[in-house]
Design an enzyme around this catalytic site. Structure first.
Site, short mmCIF file in Angstrom:
data_model
loop_
_atom_site.label_atom_id
_atom_site.label_comp_id
_atom_site.label_asym_id
_atom_site.label_seq_id
_atom_site.Cartn_x
_atom_site.Cartn_y
_atom_site.Cartn_z
N ARG A 12 0.84 -1.20 0.00
CA ARG A 12 0.00 0.00 0.00
C ARG A 12 0.88 1.25 0.00
NH1 ARG A 12 -1.37 4.93 2.24
NH2 ARG A 12 -0.95 4.09 4.31
N ASP A 13 1.35 1.61 1.14
CA ASP A 13 2.14 2.84 1.23
C ASP A 13 3.42 2.72 0.42
OD1 ASP A 13 2.84 5.36 1.97
OD2 ASP A 13 3.03 4.96 4.10
N HIS A 204 3.62 4.51 12.63
CA HIS A 204 3.90 4.45 11.19
C HIS A 204 4.94 5.53 10.89
CE1 HIS A 204 2.93 3.96 6.87
NE2 HIS A 204 3.19 5.26 6.82
N HIS A 206 8.34 7.23 8.60
CA HIS A 206 9.07 7.39 7.34
C HIS A 206 10.51 7.79 7.68
CE1 HIS A 206 5.74 7.24 4.26
NE2 HIS A 206 5.08 7.21 5.41
N CYS A 237 3.90 9.49 0.37
CA CYS A 237 2.53 9.94 0.12
C CYS A 237 2.48 10.86 -1.09
CB CYS A 237 1.98 10.66 1.34
SG CYS A 237 0.32 11.33 1.10
N ASN A 246 9.05 4.79 3.43
CA ASN A 246 8.80 4.28 4.78
C ASN A 246 10.10 3.81 5.42
OD1 ASN A 246 5.60 3.82 5.05
ND2 ASN A 246 6.22 3.41 2.95
#
Length: 308
Positions: A12-13, A204, A206, A237, A246
């Site tokens: 996903r990310d 979460h 980065h 993002c 990430n």
């Protein structure tokens, strides 16, 4: 320090900023290889509009290709009650209901104010509960916003304490831009853990400013029991200028050493990561993967394929 559960968010990310969409069959292979290696949880896709985030366009096809048992360990990003309905109908049972703490980013990312997202959350919780699912409250820009700058921690605490978000079993604190530092992360995790209803805290992170692993460890020390990472540090993002990849899954695992993680596991992860990143034309940002490719043959974590 107790090792937190690792959730790999590559699909996903990790993928959402790449210019290449992976076919469903390739995504299924990645899911099954990660689960077989022992990765406890995965984020496998998003209900974001495919015209805005093309790599997520086949998320529901991926869901359909996985078994209910596999889906029990998988999460899907949602932003509206309708997203939850559609994902639930496809078989999703773990929903990450995400919006931004800052209005400016929420408008850029989701097209509505933060208040609108909070107001819609009870309906999202209801739809998740109707299928026996779990829902997380995911707070993007918990530390800084690309448009408004620093985010007041009290705003994060206020959203977490809002009765309309009470249906979430977890709360995800996202350093969307990778601009946080360890003391800041520890303070916010501690504040949310001690001043809001008891939930599992997820961090979460980065690695934009090189603090990804340090921030993750600080979050765990402060009480986070799940942390996110992506293979090779992939990700970012599309609606957050300045965001980069990430924190690398390999780096988090090498730092935290959960019981299921061994040199052979790392070698398999590095192989999977290198193949995927080559396929996508992306750089590998994992320092652990770099170490595994070194010539330090006496160190058990150096893999034979990588060293060769």
């Amino acid at each position: 320090m107790t090792a937190a559960l690792l959730r790999d968010v590559t699909l996903r990310d990790g993928l959402q900023l790449t210019g290449k969409a992976l076919p469903v069959e390739r995504k299924v292979d990645i899911v099954r290889r990660l689960l077989a290696l022992g990765v406890p949880a995965l984020e496998i896709g998003s209900m974001a509009r495919p015209d805005l985030v093309p790599p997520m366009a086949n998320t529901m096809e991926l869901v359909a290709a996985l078994s209910p048992e596999e889906l029990q360990r998988c999460w899907v990003w949602v932003a509206t009650p309708r997203h939850v309905q559609k994902a639930a109908a496809a078989g999703v049972r773990n929903f990450q209901y995400c919006f931004s703490v800052s209005d400016a980013h929420n408008k850029a990312n989701i097209g509505r104010t933060t208040e609108d997202s909070v107001a819609a959350m009870p309906a999202a919780v209801e739809h998740a509960a109707a299928v026996g699912g779990s829902i997380q409250l995911c707070l993007a820009t918990s530390f800084t916003c690309p448009f408004d700058g620093p985010v007041d921690p009290e705003r994060v605490v206020a959203i977490a304490n809002d009765p309309r978000t009470a249906g979430a079993g977890d709360i995800v604190l996202a350093d969307t831009l990778g601009q946080a530092y360890p003391g800041q992360v520890a303070a916010l995790v501690t504040a949310v853990r001690t001043r809001t209803p008891q939930r599992r805290i997820v961090f979460h992170g980065h690695d934009t400013w090189g603090m990804g692993v340090a921030n993750t460890l600080a979050a765990i020390q402060a009480g986070a029991t799940m942390v996110d990472g992506a293979l090779g540090g992939l990700g970012g993002c599309p609606f957050a200028p300045g965001a980069s990849g990430n924190t690398a899954t390999e780096d988090i695992l090498f730092a935290t050493r959960p019981d299921w993680f061994a040199p052979a596991t790392l070698a398999a992860l590095v192989e999977l990561s290198e193949d995927l990143l080559t396929e996508l034309g992306e750089a590998n940002r994992s320092r652990t993967a770099e170490g595994a490719r070194s010539k330090a043959d006496a160190f058990e974590w150096v893999s034979a394929r990588a060293a060769g």
